[in-house]
Motif scaffolding. Sequence first.
Motif, short mmCIF file in Angstrom:
data_model
loop_
_atom_site.label_atom_id
_atom_site.label_comp_id
_atom_site.label_asym_id
_atom_site.label_seq_id
_atom_site.Cartn_x
_atom_site.Cartn_y
_atom_site.Cartn_z
N UNK A 166 -2.90 12.62 7.81
CA UNK A 166 -3.19 13.62 6.79
C UNK A 166 -4.53 14.30 7.05
N UNK A 167 -5.53 13.50 7.43
CA UNK A 167 -6.84 14.06 7.73
C UNK A 167 -6.80 15.01 8.91
N UNK A 168 -5.99 14.68 9.93
CA UNK A 168 -5.86 15.56 11.09
C UNK A 168 -5.22 16.89 10.71
N UNK A 169 -4.18 16.82 9.88
CA UNK A 169 -3.51 18.05 9.41
C UNK A 169 -4.51 18.94 8.67
N UNK A 170 -5.30 18.33 7.79
CA UNK A 170 -6.27 19.09 7.00
C UNK A 170 -7.36 19.68 7.89
N UNK A 171 -7.80 18.91 8.89
CA UNK A 171 -8.84 19.41 9.79
C UNK A 171 -8.33 20.62 10.59
N UNK A 172 -7.11 20.53 11.10
CA UNK A 172 -6.53 21.66 11.84
C UNK A 172 -6.40 22.87 10.92
N UNK A 173 -5.98 22.63 9.68
CA UNK A 173 -5.88 23.72 8.70
C UNK A 173 -7.23 24.37 8.47
N UNK A 174 -8.29 23.56 8.34
CA UNK A 174 -9.63 24.10 8.13
C UNK A 174 -10.07 24.98 9.28
N UNK A 175 -9.79 24.54 10.51
CA UNK A 175 -10.15 25.34 11.69
C UNK A 175 -9.46 26.70 11.64
N UNK A 218 0.17 22.25 3.89
CA UNK A 218 -1.16 21.67 4.07
C UNK A 218 -1.78 21.29 2.72
N UNK A 219 -1.45 22.03 1.67
CA UNK A 219 -1.95 21.67 0.34
C UNK A 219 -1.29 20.39 -0.16
N UNK A 220 -0.05 20.15 0.24
CA UNK A 220 0.61 18.89 -0.11
C UNK A 220 -0.12 17.74 0.59
N UNK A 221 -0.45 17.95 1.88
CA UNK A 221 -1.20 16.93 2.62
C UNK A 221 -2.57 16.70 1.98
N UNK A 222 -3.22 17.79 1.58
CA UNK A 222 -4.53 17.67 0.94
C UNK A 222 -4.44 16.91 -0.37
N UNK A 223 -3.36 17.12 -1.11
CA UNK A 223 -3.18 16.44 -2.40
C UNK A 223 -3.15 14.93 -2.21
N UNK A 224 -2.36 14.47 -1.25
CA UNK A 224 -2.30 13.03 -1.00
C UNK A 224 -3.62 12.50 -0.43
N UNK A 248 0.83 -1.20 0.00
CA UNK A 248 0.00 0.00 0.00
C UNK A 248 0.87 1.25 0.00
N UNK A 249 0.32 2.35 -0.51
CA UNK A 249 1.04 3.62 -0.55
C UNK A 249 1.17 4.18 0.86
N UNK A 250 2.23 4.96 1.10
CA UNK A 250 2.45 5.50 2.44
C UNK A 250 1.32 6.43 2.84
N UNK A 251 0.76 7.18 1.86
CA UNK A 251 -0.31 8.11 2.23
C UNK A 251 -1.61 7.37 2.54
N UNK A 252 -1.76 6.16 1.99
CA UNK A 252 -2.91 5.34 2.34
C UNK A 252 -2.81 4.87 3.80
N UNK A 253 -1.59 4.52 4.21
CA UNK A 253 -1.38 4.05 5.58
C UNK A 253 -1.43 5.18 6.59
N UNK A 254 -1.33 6.43 6.13
CA UNK A 254 -1.29 7.57 7.05
C UNK A 254 -2.43 8.56 6.80
N UNK A 255 -3.58 8.04 6.37
CA UNK A 255 -4.72 8.91 6.11
C UNK A 255 -5.23 9.61 7.37
#
Length: 222
Positions: free
Chosen positions: A112-121, A166-172, A102-109
């Motif tokens: 990544x989701x936490x980073x994006x959520x904090x960014x949204x806040x 954060x946009x890099x995180x969002x991309x993955x 599996x891809x590393x970003x799949x194993x660390x969703x």
Amino acid sequence: MGQWTQKTLTRKNWMAFTGLFLCFFLIIHLLGNLQLLLPDEQAHLQFNAYSHLLSGNIIIKIISWVLYASIVAHVIYAMIITLTNKRSSDIKYHYDRRGEVSKWYTRNMGLLGTVIFVFLVIHFRDFWYVYKFGSLPLDAQGNKDLYKLVVAVYSETWYVLVYVLCMVALCYHLLHGFFSAARTLGIYHPRYVKWVRVMGWIYSVGICAGFALIPVYVHFLK
């Protein structure tokens, strides 16, 4: 077992539907924000007029509430699915090698989701909250001067760097979400898998590169 499987499929379907709605919203949001790349005076008045139009349109308000509900639902279902998967993965067999393929970003969703959520806040606090409840000055057309706020925020180098990361995180996150939704909805067929992957990469990289470009452009050229 059948009931558990049905619940899992239902959750994944809701994840897919809310995710696709959010993907559609990102396109609209990016198109509106690209006005910030216009010449300074034109961008100033046009972006503020656009923001005023969105804030005063009842249809846009309804879509906004659907957006907020989709974000909350997406986060909740993501947490439930992540916790469920974590419990089920406690029992591992010696021949389970999914982590190796599996891809590393799949194993660390989750990360990544936490980073994006904090960014949204942070993003909502710095722009949406200030626009709705702050005391912004008015521009020459009598609209709230969101443009000046955007320029002021993006003048901070650290903020621009965090935004781009954060946009890099969002991309993955979008890459995994795009392929996962395609599988959940049954369109990840071997006949179409190549096109699904190409469209997923084009969408994810295009959206995130577009969003990342805006604060960088504003920081250096406004």
